[in-house]
Design a protein around this motif. Structure first.
Motif, PDB file in Angstrom:
ATOM      1  N   ASN A 161       6.742  15.927  10.817  1.00 53.85           N
ATOM      2  CA  ASN A 161       5.335  15.518  11.166  1.00 53.85           C
ATOM      3  C   ASN A 161       5.595  13.931  11.109  1.00 53.85           C
ATOM      4  OD1 ASN A 161       4.105  17.723  11.257  1.00 53.85           O
ATOM      5  ND2 ASN A 161       3.164  17.755   9.536  1.00 53.85           N
ATOM      6  N   SER A 162       4.707  12.809  11.787  1.00 57.24           N
ATOM      7  CA  SER A 162       4.841  11.675  11.962  1.00 57.24           C
ATOM      8  C   SER A 162       3.819  11.021  10.552  1.00 57.24           C
ATOM      9  CB  SER A 162       4.596  11.014  13.182  1.00 57.24           C
ATOM     10  OG  SER A 162       4.503   9.716  13.092  1.00 57.24           O
ATOM     11  N   LEU A 163       4.335  10.076   9.960  1.00 57.09           N
ATOM     12  CA  LEU A 163       3.696   9.315   8.953  1.00 57.09           C
ATOM     13  C   LEU A 163       4.049   8.192   9.201  1.00 57.09           C
ATOM     14  CD1 LEU A 163       1.643   9.861   6.497  1.00 57.09           C
ATOM     15  CD2 LEU A 163       3.594  10.025   4.943  1.00 57.09           C
ATOM     16  N   GLU A 164       2.971   7.183   9.356  1.00 53.41           N
ATOM     17  CA  GLU A 164       3.060   5.760   9.663  1.00 53.41           C
ATOM     18  C   GLU A 164       1.765   5.018   9.039  1.00 53.41           C
ATOM     19  OE1 GLU A 164       3.158   4.660  13.517  1.00 53.41           O
ATOM     20  OE2 GLU A 164       1.793   6.025  14.217  1.00 53.41           O
ATOM     21  N   VAL A 165       2.176   3.869   8.354  1.00 49.89           N
ATOM     22  CA  VAL A 165       1.212   2.927   8.215  1.00 49.89           C
ATOM     23  C   VAL A 165       1.658   1.412   9.161  1.00 49.89           C
ATOM     24  CG1 VAL A 165       0.439   1.438   6.270  1.00 49.89           C
ATOM     25  CG2 VAL A 165       1.285   3.654   5.781  1.00 49.89           C
ATOM     26  N   ILE A 183      -6.023  -1.811   7.485  1.00 49.54           N
ATOM     27  CA  ILE A 183      -4.694  -0.929   7.338  1.00 49.54           C
ATOM     28  C   ILE A 183      -4.977   0.397   7.302  1.00 49.54           C
ATOM     29  CG2 ILE A 183      -3.052  -0.531   5.669  1.00 49.54           C
ATOM     30  CD1 ILE A 183      -3.005  -3.332   4.820  1.00 49.54           C
ATOM     31  N   ILE A 184      -4.217   1.124   8.302  1.00 45.83           N
ATOM     32  CA  ILE A 184      -4.397   2.785   8.481  1.00 45.83           C
ATOM     33  C   ILE A 184      -3.255   3.413   8.244  1.00 45.83           C
ATOM     34  CG2 ILE A 184      -4.999   4.139  10.496  1.00 45.83           C
ATOM     35  CD1 ILE A 184      -6.224   1.660  11.954  1.00 45.83           C
ATOM     36  N   CYS A 185      -3.465   4.475   7.791  1.00 43.68           N
ATOM     37  CA  CYS A 185      -2.414   5.606   7.542  1.00 43.68           C
ATOM     38  C   CYS A 185      -2.711   6.582   8.321  1.00 43.68           C
ATOM     39  CB  CYS A 185      -2.190   5.856   5.941  1.00 43.68           C
ATOM     40  SG  CYS A 185      -0.861   7.060   5.882  1.00 43.68           S
ATOM     41  N   ASN A 186      -1.656   6.913   9.274  1.00 46.75           N
ATOM     42  CA  ASN A 186      -1.816   8.099  10.392  1.00 46.75           C
ATOM     43  C   ASN A 186      -0.903   9.272   9.848  1.00 46.75           C
ATOM     44  OD1 ASN A 186      -3.344   8.747  12.780  1.00 46.75           O
ATOM     45  ND2 ASN A 186      -0.837   9.224  13.500  1.00 46.75           N
ATOM     46  N   HIS A 187      -1.408  10.443  10.105  1.00 47.06           N
ATOM     47  CA  HIS A 187      -0.410  11.501   9.820  1.00 47.06           C
ATOM     48  C   HIS A 187      -0.852  12.345  10.976  1.00 47.06           C
ATOM     49  CE1 HIS A 187       0.677  15.427   7.192  1.00 47.06           C
ATOM     50  NE2 HIS A 187       1.794  14.835   7.931  1.00 47.06           N
ATOM     51  N   VAL A 195       1.062  -1.038   0.214  1.00 47.58           N
ATOM     52  CA  VAL A 195       0.042   0.040   0.036  1.00 47.58           C
ATOM     53  C   VAL A 195       1.077   1.189  -0.014  1.00 47.58           C
ATOM     54  CG1 VAL A 195      -1.975  -1.145   1.199  1.00 47.58           C
ATOM     55  CG2 VAL A 195      -0.016   0.118   2.582  1.00 47.58           C
ATOM     56  N   THR A 196       0.374   2.321  -0.497  1.00 48.91           N
ATOM     57  CA  THR A 196       0.764   3.568  -0.658  1.00 48.91           C
ATOM     58  C   THR A 196       0.316   4.593   0.302  1.00 48.91           C
ATOM     59  OG1 THR A 196       2.178   2.945  -2.454  1.00 48.91           O
ATOM     60  CG2 THR A 196       2.041   5.344  -2.156  1.00 48.91           C
ATOM     61  N   CYS A 197       0.921   5.167   1.154  1.00 50.97           N
ATOM     62  CA  CYS A 197       0.084   6.348   1.654  1.00 50.97           C
ATOM     63  C   CYS A 197       1.131   7.602   1.455  1.00 50.97           C
ATOM     64  CB  CYS A 197       0.103   6.322   3.425  1.00 50.97           C
ATOM     65  SG  CYS A 197      -0.646   7.520   4.217  1.00 50.97           S
ATOM     66  N   THR A 198       0.153   8.677   0.874  1.00 52.99           N
ATOM     67  CA  THR A 198       0.526   9.893   0.424  1.00 52.99           C
ATOM     68  C   THR A 198      -0.106  11.007   1.093  1.00 52.99           C
ATOM     69  OG1 THR A 198      -0.776  10.196  -1.270  1.00 52.99           O
ATOM     70  CG2 THR A 198       1.157   9.096  -1.839  1.00 52.99           C
ATOM     71  N   ASN A 255       1.098  15.573  14.173  1.00 51.41           N
ATOM     72  CA  ASN A 255       2.116  16.194  14.891  1.00 51.41           C
ATOM     73  C   ASN A 255       1.733  16.379  16.083  1.00 51.41           C
ATOM     74  OD1 ASN A 255       0.437  18.429  14.687  1.00 51.41           O
ATOM     75  ND2 ASN A 255       1.293  19.516  13.083  1.00 51.41           N
ATOM     76  N   GLN A 256       2.369  17.165  16.850  1.00 49.57           N
ATOM     77  CA  GLN A 256       1.933  17.190  18.382  1.00 49.57           C
ATOM     78  C   GLN A 256       0.662  17.666  18.707  1.00 49.57           C
ATOM     79  OE1 GLN A 256       4.838  18.101  17.034  1.00 49.57           O
ATOM     80  NE2 GLN A 256       6.609  16.866  18.355  1.00 49.57           N
ATOM     81  N   VAL A 257      -0.050  18.446  17.605  1.00 51.74           N
ATOM     82  CA  VAL A 257      -1.075  19.090  18.069  1.00 51.74           C
ATOM     83  C   VAL A 257      -2.453  19.123  17.100  1.00 51.74           C
ATOM     84  CG1 VAL A 257      -0.217  21.256  19.072  1.00 51.74           C
ATOM     85  CG2 VAL A 257      -0.671  21.081  16.466  1.00 51.74           C
ATOM     86  N   SER A 258      -2.002  18.038  16.129  1.00 49.16           N
ATOM     87  CA  SER A 258      -3.448  17.444  15.234  1.00 49.16           C
ATOM     88  C   SER A 258      -3.138  16.273  14.529  1.00 49.16           C
ATOM     89  CB  SER A 258      -3.566  18.675  14.214  1.00 49.16           C
ATOM     90  OG  SER A 258      -2.446  18.896  13.430  1.00 49.16           O
ATOM     91  N   TRP A 259      -4.135  15.451  14.055  1.00 47.67           N
ATOM     92  CA  TRP A 259      -3.975  14.329  13.484  1.00 47.67           C
ATOM     93  C   TRP A 259      -4.989  13.963  12.468  1.00 47.67           C
ATOM     94  CZ3 TRP A 259      -7.381  10.305  13.719  1.00 47.67           C
ATOM     95  CH2 TRP A 259      -8.307  10.506  14.925  1.00 47.67           C
ATOM     96  N   THR A 260      -4.754  13.179  11.512  1.00 49.92           N
ATOM     97  CA  THR A 260      -5.643  12.718  10.514  1.00 49.92           C
ATOM     98  C   THR A 260      -5.164  11.294   9.885  1.00 49.92           C
ATOM     99  OG1 THR A 260      -6.824  13.274   8.673  1.00 49.92           O
ATOM    100  CG2 THR A 260      -4.666  13.907   8.401  1.00 49.92           C
ATOM    101  N   ASN A 261      -6.108  10.486   9.600  1.00 51.65           N
ATOM    102  CA  ASN A 261      -5.881   9.292   8.990  1.00 51.65           C
ATOM    103  C   ASN A 261      -6.769   8.705   8.163  1.00 51.65           C
ATOM    104  OD1 ASN A 261      -7.980   7.921  10.365  1.00 51.65           O
ATOM    105  ND2 ASN A 261      -6.801   7.551  12.384  1.00 51.65           N
ATOM    106  N   LYS A 262      -6.430   7.580   7.446  1.00 51.62           N
ATOM    107  CA  LYS A 262      -7.538   7.041   6.436  1.00 51.62           C
ATOM    108  C   LYS A 262      -7.078   5.526   6.625  1.00 51.62           C
ATOM    109  CE  LYS A 262      -9.158   7.483   1.889  1.00 51.62           C
ATOM    110  NZ  LYS A 262      -8.887   8.059   0.415  1.00 51.62           N
TER     111      LYS A 262
END
Length: 251
Positions: free
Chosen positions: A179-183, A190-194, A146-149, A196-203
């Motif tokens: 920022n932190s980007l991890e799968v 399968i989750i991609c999480n983006h 998988v590719t997370c962009t 930083n210390q104050v906000s986040w989003t994922n798919k």
């Protein structure tokens, strides 16, 4: 001399309580409260909040007089006369930096630090997109890549999966931000999480069951055996009919 000596001892005790910078991460546009660690110093001649690296202090208070707020911070800060705390409002990225609370025990002494804050103002993280780039299967497992962009960064992750779960096998990335980007795999997805210390989003992508045998698709070119039999039968029938008509006319 005794009152002066006592005042100096009190101020030195405050100085001794300073333990280094306290980190504060703030989302752009929000407020942050900077407080003293403990009670405010009593009977000190001058107190200031300073933004290190700027030309002037943010707030100056002398001998319990009305605090003087730097005009460049007007409407942007609130100072508490009771607790000597400083509220920074509607922070922008250029408000990041080190803020210190300092005081002078008397007119004839230097400044001593009470507390120091390292404030970092961060933008909200950008959204992410998660796609499957390749799948390969065997009898009892499969490999899934998988590719997370996200803006300016991407990460490619290959998972080895069985009929129950998936395990991360290989990963490559190109990340251009702090920022932190991890799968990762979690509870059938399968989750991609983006973040930083104050906000986040994922798919996320539902992967239940992880490995599924691919459907067998018949060939799209060439003639099947059944079709050939039908063609031969049709030709034979047509040939028989035509032959009968020919012999009937001949007689």
């Amino acid at each position: 001399m005794r009152p002066i000596a006592l005042l100096l001892i009190v101020c030195l005790l405050y100085q001794g309580s300073f333990q280094g910078a306290v980190e504060k991460f703030v989302l752009r546009g929000e407020d942050v409260l900077l407080e003293l660690q403990g009670a405010r110093p009593s009977d000190c001649y001058q107190f200031t909040w300073e933004h290190i690296g700027t030309s002037n202090n943010v707030v100056v208070l002398v001998s319990e007089s009305n605090p003087s707020i730097n005009p460049s911070y007007s409407g942007h800060v609130e100072f508490s006369d009771k607790k000597f705390s400083l509220l920074l409002k509607n922070l922008q990225v250029n408000d990041s930096g080190v803020y210190t609370a300092e005081y002078k025990p008397s007119k004839f002494t230097g400044f001593k630090t009470l507390v120091e804050y390292k404030v970092t103002v961060q933008e909200p993280v950008s959204p992410v997109d998660l796609t499957v780039t390749s799948v390969s299967s065997s009898e009892d497992s499969c490999n899934l890549t998988v590719t997370c962009t996200t803006l300016g960064s991407h990460i490619n992750t290959t998972f080895r999966c069985d009929d129950q779960t998936c395990y991360k096998e290989h990963e490559t990335s190109e990340i251009t931000t702090t920022n932190s980007l991890e799968v990762y795999w979690s509870h059938g997805s399968i989750i991609c999480n983006h973040s930083n210390q104050v906000s986040w989003t994922n798919k996320s992508m539902d992967m239940k069951p992880p490995c599924k045998s691919p459907a067998v698709i018949p060939p799209q070119s060439g003639l099947s055996v059944g079709l050939i039999v039908r063609i031969v039968s049709t030709v034979a029938v047509c040939g028989g009919v035509c032959g009968g008509v020919y012999f009937f006319k001949k007689e």
